[in-house]
Enzyme design. Structure first.
Site, PDB file in Angstrom:
ATOM      1  N   ASP A 195       0.809  -1.225   0.000  1.00  0.00           N
ATOM      2  CA  ASP A 195       0.000   0.000   0.000  1.00  0.00           C
ATOM      3  C   ASP A 195       0.841   1.273   0.000  1.00  0.00           C
ATOM      4  OD1 ASP A 195      -2.244  -1.653   0.109  1.00  0.00           O
ATOM      5  OD2 ASP A 195      -2.200  -1.693   2.306  1.00  0.00           O
ATOM      6  N   LYS A 240       1.841   2.170  -5.070  1.00  0.00           N
ATOM      7  CA  LYS A 240       2.375   1.617  -6.333  1.00  0.00           C
ATOM      8  C   LYS A 240       1.426   1.890  -7.502  1.00  0.00           C
ATOM      9  CE  LYS A 240       2.341  -2.416  -4.355  1.00  0.00           C
ATOM     10  NZ  LYS A 240       2.044  -2.047  -2.951  1.00  0.00           N
ATOM     11  N   GLY A 297      -4.559  -4.236  -3.880  1.00  0.00           N
ATOM     12  CA  GLY A 297      -5.537  -3.174  -4.118  1.00  0.00           C
ATOM     13  C   GLY A 297      -4.752  -1.935  -4.493  1.00  0.00           C
ATOM     14  N   HIS A 298      -4.716  -1.629  -5.787  1.00  0.00           N
ATOM     15  CA  HIS A 298      -3.925  -0.501  -6.271  1.00  0.00           C
ATOM     16  C   HIS A 298      -4.867   0.620  -6.694  1.00  0.00           C
ATOM     17  CE1 HIS A 298      -0.425  -3.487  -7.286  1.00  0.00           C
ATOM     18  NE2 HIS A 298      -0.724  -3.433  -5.994  1.00  0.00           N
ATOM     19  N   GLN A 309       1.834  -6.136  -3.272  1.00  0.00           N
ATOM     20  CA  GLN A 309       2.294  -6.263  -1.878  1.00  0.00           C
ATOM     21  C   GLN A 309       3.572  -5.428  -1.711  1.00  0.00           C
ATOM     22  OE1 GLN A 309       1.211  -9.600  -3.469  1.00  0.00           O
ATOM     23  NE2 GLN A 309      -0.656  -8.594  -2.858  1.00  0.00           N
ATOM     24  N   ALA A 337      -7.568  -1.069   0.787  1.00  0.00           N
ATOM     25  CA  ALA A 337      -8.288  -0.874  -0.474  1.00  0.00           C
ATOM     26  C   ALA A 337      -9.088  -2.122  -0.847  1.00  0.00           C
ATOM     27  CB  ALA A 337      -7.303  -0.524  -1.588  1.00  0.00           C
TER      28      ALA A 337
HETATM   29  P1  GDP Z   1      -0.784   0.395  -3.523  1.00  0.00           P
HETATM   30  O1  GDP Z   1      -1.394  -0.883  -3.068  1.00  0.00           O
HETATM   31  O2  GDP Z   1       0.685   0.458  -3.279  1.00  0.00           O
HETATM   32  O3  GDP Z   1      -1.133   0.746  -4.947  1.00  0.00           O
HETATM   33  O4  GDP Z   1      -1.426   1.537  -2.609  1.00  0.00           O
HETATM   34  P2  GDP Z   1      -2.994   1.690  -2.204  1.00  0.00           P
HETATM   35  O5  GDP Z   1      -3.732   2.164  -3.396  1.00  0.00           O
HETATM   36  O6  GDP Z   1      -3.472   0.475  -1.518  1.00  0.00           O
HETATM   37  O7  GDP Z   1      -2.881   2.792  -1.070  1.00  0.00           O
HETATM   38  C1  GDP Z   1      -2.322   4.041  -1.303  1.00  0.00           C
HETATM   39  C2  GDP Z   1      -3.393   5.122  -1.028  1.00  0.00           C
HETATM   40  O8  GDP Z   1      -2.779   6.391  -0.916  1.00  0.00           O
HETATM   41  C3  GDP Z   1      -4.413   5.263  -2.149  1.00  0.00           C
HETATM   42  O9  GDP Z   1      -5.650   5.606  -1.601  1.00  0.00           O
HETATM   43  C4  GDP Z   1      -3.850   6.402  -2.989  1.00  0.00           C
HETATM   44  O10 GDP Z   1      -4.858   7.097  -3.701  1.00  0.00           O
HETATM   45  C5  GDP Z   1      -3.267   7.270  -1.920  1.00  0.00           C
HETATM   46  N1  GDP Z   1      -2.075   8.057  -2.328  1.00  0.00           N
HETATM   47  C6  GDP Z   1      -1.061   7.710  -3.145  1.00  0.00           C
HETATM   48  N2  GDP Z   1      -0.111   8.662  -3.171  1.00  0.00           N
HETATM   49  C7  GDP Z   1      -0.535   9.640  -2.336  1.00  0.00           C
HETATM   50  C8  GDP Z   1       0.030  10.884  -1.897  1.00  0.00           C
HETATM   51  O11 GDP Z   1       1.125  11.266  -2.259  1.00  0.00           O
HETATM   52  N3  GDP Z   1      -0.702  11.606  -0.998  1.00  0.00           N
HETATM   53  C9  GDP Z   1      -1.920  11.199  -0.529  1.00  0.00           C
HETATM   54  N4  GDP Z   1      -2.553  11.982   0.340  1.00  0.00           N
HETATM   55  N5  GDP Z   1      -2.492  10.036  -0.917  1.00  0.00           N
HETATM   56  C10 GDP Z   1      -1.798   9.276  -1.800  1.00  0.00           C
HETATM   57  P1  IMO Z   2      -0.969  -4.159  -2.275  1.00  0.00           P
HETATM   58  O1  IMO Z   2      -0.509  -4.708  -3.605  1.00  0.00           O
HETATM   59  C1  IMO Z   2      -1.013  -4.656   2.063  1.00  0.00           C
HETATM   60  C2  IMO Z   2      -1.169  -8.766   3.570  1.00  0.00           C
HETATM   61  C3  IMO Z   2      -2.409  -9.246   4.292  1.00  0.00           C
HETATM   62  C4  IMO Z   2      -1.792 -10.249   5.255  1.00  0.00           C
HETATM   63  C5  IMO Z   2      -0.682 -10.875   4.423  1.00  0.00           C
HETATM   64  C6  IMO Z   2      -1.053 -12.203   3.779  1.00  0.00           C
HETATM   65  O2  IMO Z   2      -2.232  -3.408  -2.330  1.00  0.00           O
HETATM   66  O3  IMO Z   2       0.148  -3.431  -1.611  1.00  0.00           O
HETATM   67  P2  IMO Z   2      -2.628 -12.825   1.719  1.00  0.00           P
HETATM   68  O4  IMO Z   2      -4.083 -12.620   1.510  1.00  0.00           O
HETATM   69  O5  IMO Z   2      -1.767 -12.197   0.676  1.00  0.00           O
HETATM   70  O6  IMO Z   2      -2.249 -14.268   1.937  1.00  0.00           O
HETATM   71  O7  IMO Z   2      -2.304 -12.098   3.132  1.00  0.00           O
HETATM   72  O8  IMO Z   2      -0.364  -9.926   3.422  1.00  0.00           O
HETATM   73  N1  IMO Z   2      -1.396  -8.211   2.218  1.00  0.00           N
HETATM   74  C7  IMO Z   2      -1.294  -6.915   1.913  1.00  0.00           C
HETATM   75  N2  IMO Z   2      -1.074  -5.836   2.691  1.00  0.00           N
HETATM   76  N3  IMO Z   2      -1.142  -4.498   0.720  1.00  0.00           N
HETATM   77  C8  IMO Z   2      -1.337  -5.569  -0.084  1.00  0.00           C
HETATM   78  O9  IMO Z   2      -1.327  -5.480  -1.424  1.00  0.00           O
HETATM   79  C9  IMO Z   2      -1.471  -6.842   0.512  1.00  0.00           C
HETATM   80  N4  IMO Z   2      -1.690  -8.091   0.021  1.00  0.00           N
HETATM   81  C10 IMO Z   2      -1.630  -8.918   1.074  1.00  0.00           C
HETATM   82  O10 IMO Z   2      -3.064  -8.195   4.956  1.00  0.00           O
HETATM   83  O11 IMO Z   2      -1.187  -9.564   6.329  1.00  0.00           O
HETATM   84 MG    MG Z   3      -2.919  -1.563  -1.816  1.00  0.00          MG
END
Ligand code: GDP
Ligand code: IMO
Ligand code: MG
Length: 434
Positions: A13, A16, A40-41, A224, A299
């Protein structure tokens, strides 16, 4: 430079999705190499919010081909649902998405196995996303898994499927679990799903090799984060795949010699979802503040993310195992109104400084972080697009992270949208994505 990896430097999270979406227009192909719909991107395009779970974020760029590599585990129902969601917004998914014929298939009974393993007595639950990810990878490594290509040979699929189903039934009986799974219905359903995705299925390693021959550029999208990598993460509180840079080669069939750069994405602080050690977790007002300001809720599962301070030893470790060329620091704006920002600069166990990342989760839990407090800038950085325009103290904070991690901070994200980003002039990052 041509082919690069964008991956998470922490526990996932990191942002990415935003970063991949931003750079995708400079590439021909965006490929996922591991994980499944546990990811969840999030990508914002203006007012529109997309959460991509299985399909690479590159799909949102009209000229980009999206590839689901052999290292990904695919839940066909989830895939078709995501395709339908994207198609409803006008994206031609059928034209732009290709799926590896060697990717393993997640079946509903994998979720049942996960439920059993998470609920076992004397076992600390991992706090998984309950998507059947781990059990599917178990079958893959156990050499009894079913791959996308297997779906197209009806007789062989039937045999493979029935044998696998038999295993799961035995397991469920052993654990006294009476989940009413209709195995025959699932088998039939998967033959129908297979027909829907048939035009998209191919040998993606060959597709990528041909693309490279034509001089096309590939961006590998990690899911991840490195600390969730099955080998390098906080085992056993990890996911079941190779999220680190090495996984890009294994999970797509693109040789390591063809990968030219690695971008680590890290928050300006740190979060984790699920159980497991987390040295810099802030259980007081600081953590609450980060969760609120950063909107730190999963997400995929909506679970509140555990929040804490930037961890230098962790980042140095993930830089070591990935070989980051550059870092892109996200969510700087979340720290905007803090008067002081703690940064962990060292780990102590029993009063002694530790130099290496502890290998067991118990030793990781014994870590006492050593903090240095940096002054906050108490000014909004939201949406800033130039490094020079950042408050001096924000630049000092980033410089501190750069010096401590020994990796350049090539970019900074100051908001969720594409344009809320700084790419530093003269940085390696600029050269890699230029
Ligand atoms: P990912 O799994 O690495 O793609 O990240 P996620 O989408 O799960 O979580 C990142 C969250 O931070 C999302 O809700 C993005 O919209 C938000 N986000 C990303 N970059 C920024 C930033 O620079 N500032 C803020 N405030 N939010 C951001
Ligand atoms: P993105 O790509 C954050 C965590 C789960 C749990 C562990 C194992 O959005 O960064 P799983 O279901 O993969 O066997 O769970 O990994 N986990 C994540 N945490 N971001 C993710 O993906 C994750 N995908 C799995 O919460 O601790
Ligand atoms: Mg994510």
């Amino acid at each position: 430079m041509s082919n690069i990896i964008v991956l998470g430097a922490q526990w996932g999270d990191e942002g990415k999705g935003k970063v991949v979406d931003l750079f995708a227009e400079r590439f021909d192909i965006v490929a996922r190499y591991q994980g499944g719909h546990n990811a969840g991107h999030t990508v914002y395009i203006g007012e529109k919010k997309f959460v991509l779970k299985l399909i690479p974020s590159g799909i949102l760029r009209p000229a980009v081909q999206a590839v689901i590599g052999n290292g990904v585990v695919v839940d066909l129902a989830a895939l078709i649902e995501e395709m339908t969601m994207l198609e409803a917004t006008g994206i031609n998914v059928k034209k732009h998405l290709r799926i590896s014929n060697r990717a393993h298939v997640i079946f509903p009974f994998h979720r049942l196995v996960e439920k059993m393993s998470e609920a076992r007595e004397n076992r600390i639950p991992i706090g998984t996303t309950s998507r059947g990810i781990g059990p599917c990878y178990e079958d893959k490594i156990g050499r009894r898994g079913i791959r996308v290509a297997d779906l197209y040979d009806r007789e062989s699929f039937r045999n493979l499927y029935d044998t696998l189903a038999e295993d799961k039934k035995t397991l469920a009986a052993t654990f006294n679990l009476h989940d009413t799974i209709d195995y025959a219905k699932i088998r039939k359903q998967h033959l129908e799903y297979a027909e829907i995705i048939r035009p998209l299925v191919c040998d993606t390693a060959a597709l990528l090799a041909n693309a490279m021959k034509q001089g096309k550029r590939i961006l590998f999208e990690g899911a991840q984060g490195t600390m969730l990598d099955v080998d390098h993460g906080t085992y056993p509180f990890v996911t079941s795949s190779s999220a680190a840079a090495g996984g890009a080669s294994i999970g797509t069939g693109v040789p390591p010699t063809k990968i030219d750069g690695i971008i680590g994405v890290s928050k300006a602080y740190i979060t984790r979802v699920g159980s497991g050690p987390f040295p810099t977790e802030s259980l007081d007002g600081g953590g609450e503040m980060l969760r609120k300001e950063g909107n730190e809720f999963g997400a995929v599962t909506g679970r509140p993310r555990r929040c804490g301070w930037f961890d230098v030893p962790l980042l140095r470790y993930t830089a070591m195992v990935n070989g980051f060329d550059t870092l892109l620091i996200t969510k700087l704006d979340v720290l905007d109104h803090l008067a002081e920002i703690p940064v962990c600069v060292g780990y102590k166990i029993n009063g002694k400084l530790v130099k290496e990342m502890p290998a067991t989760y118990l030793s990781m839990e014994a870590v006492k972080p050593v903090y240095k407090k940096l002054p906050g800038w108490k000014t909004s950085t939201r949406g800033t697009t130039s490094y020079k325009a950042l408050p001096e103290r924000a630049r000092a904070y980033l410089k501190f992270l750069e010096d401590q991690t020994e990796v350049e901070v090539g970019g900074v994200s100051t908001g969720p949208e594409r344009n809320e980003t700084i790419i530093r002039a003269g940085s390696k990052l600029k050269r890699l994505v230029g």
